[in-house]
Design a protein around this motif. Sequence first.
Motif, PDB file in Angstrom:
ATOM      1  N   ASP A   1       0.846  -1.190   0.000  1.00  0.00           N
ATOM      2  CA  ASP A   1       0.000   0.000   0.000  1.00  0.00           C
ATOM      3  C   ASP A   1       0.888   1.250   0.000  1.00  0.00           C
ATOM      4  O   ASP A   1       1.608   1.498   0.967  1.00  0.00           O
ATOM      5  CB  ASP A   1      -0.890  -0.028   1.243  1.00  0.00           C
ATOM      6  N   ALA A   2       0.827   2.026  -1.069  1.00  0.00           N
ATOM      7  CA  ALA A   2       1.684   3.206  -1.209  1.00  0.00           C
ATOM      8  C   ALA A   2       1.474   4.216  -0.079  1.00  0.00           C
ATOM      9  O   ALA A   2       2.438   4.806   0.421  1.00  0.00           O
ATOM     10  CB  ALA A   2       1.442   3.872  -2.558  1.00  0.00           C
ATOM     11  N   GLU A   3       0.228   4.418   0.337  1.00  0.00           N
ATOM     12  CA  GLU A   3      -0.049   5.378   1.421  1.00  0.00           C
ATOM     13  C   GLU A   3       0.566   4.914   2.736  1.00  0.00           C
ATOM     14  O   GLU A   3       1.174   5.696   3.459  1.00  0.00           O
ATOM     15  CB  GLU A   3      -1.553   5.566   1.583  1.00  0.00           C
ATOM     16  N   LEU A   4       0.405   3.624   3.057  1.00  0.00           N
ATOM     17  CA  LEU A   4       0.987   3.096   4.290  1.00  0.00           C
ATOM     18  C   LEU A   4       2.506   3.121   4.233  1.00  0.00           C
ATOM     19  O   LEU A   4       3.164   3.420   5.238  1.00  0.00           O
ATOM     20  CB  LEU A   4       0.498   1.672   4.552  1.00  0.00           C
ATOM     21  N   THR A   5       3.072   2.829   3.077  1.00  0.00           N
ATOM     22  CA  THR A   5       4.525   2.875   2.927  1.00  0.00           C
ATOM     23  C   THR A   5       5.040   4.287   3.169  1.00  0.00           C
ATOM     24  O   THR A   5       6.048   4.483   3.851  1.00  0.00           O
ATOM     25  CB  THR A   5       4.941   2.376   1.531  1.00  0.00           C
ATOM     26  N   GLN A   6       4.340   5.277   2.647  1.00  0.00           N
ATOM     27  CA  GLN A   6       4.749   6.661   2.866  1.00  0.00           C
ATOM     28  C   GLN A   6       4.593   7.053   4.334  1.00  0.00           C
ATOM     29  O   GLN A   6       5.453   7.721   4.909  1.00  0.00           O
ATOM     30  CB  GLN A   6       3.935   7.605   1.994  1.00  0.00           C
ATOM     31  N   ARG A   7       3.503   6.632   4.963  1.00  0.00           N
ATOM     32  CA  ARG A   7       3.212   7.012   6.350  1.00  0.00           C
ATOM     33  C   ARG A   7       4.140   6.317   7.345  1.00  0.00           C
ATOM     34  O   ARG A   7       4.633   6.933   8.283  1.00  0.00           O
ATOM     35  CB  ARG A   7       1.763   6.679   6.691  1.00  0.00           C
ATOM     36  N   TYR A   8       4.361   5.008   7.168  1.00  0.00           N
ATOM     37  CA  TYR A   8       5.082   4.219   8.167  1.00  0.00           C
ATOM     38  C   TYR A   8       6.426   3.685   7.688  1.00  0.00           C
ATOM     39  O   TYR A   8       7.115   3.005   8.447  1.00  0.00           O
ATOM     40  CB  TYR A   8       4.225   3.040   8.618  1.00  0.00           C
ATOM     41  N   GLY A   9       6.829   3.974   6.469  1.00  0.00           N
ATOM     42  CA  GLY A   9       8.012   3.366   5.873  1.00  0.00           C
ATOM     43  C   GLY A   9       9.262   3.373   6.724  1.00  0.00           C
ATOM     44  O   GLY A   9       9.988   2.399   6.772  1.00  0.00           O
TER      45      GLY A   9
END
Length: 78
Positions: free
Chosen positions: A42-50
């Motif tokens: 999930d691109a959004e989760l990767t950006q948020r929690y990466g």
Amino acid sequence: MDARVVLYSRPGCHLCDDARRVVRAICARTGDGWVEIDIDGDAELTQRYGELIPMVLVDGAQVGYFRIDPARLEAALA
């Protein structure tokens, strides 16, 4: 989702392996449900929690990241 605890992780992360063991043990003791979500899908989760994985939330509130403190997680579930 019936799980109170959410563990955000990614494959190949040794800290995620440690966090999974902590979450599994504490939730087994307290009887609370938990779910693990792979952020790489999930691109959004990767950006948020990466950079902050593993990340653990209880009832939507952040409890910890990187190294998960079992006592803090258990207190959040109390």
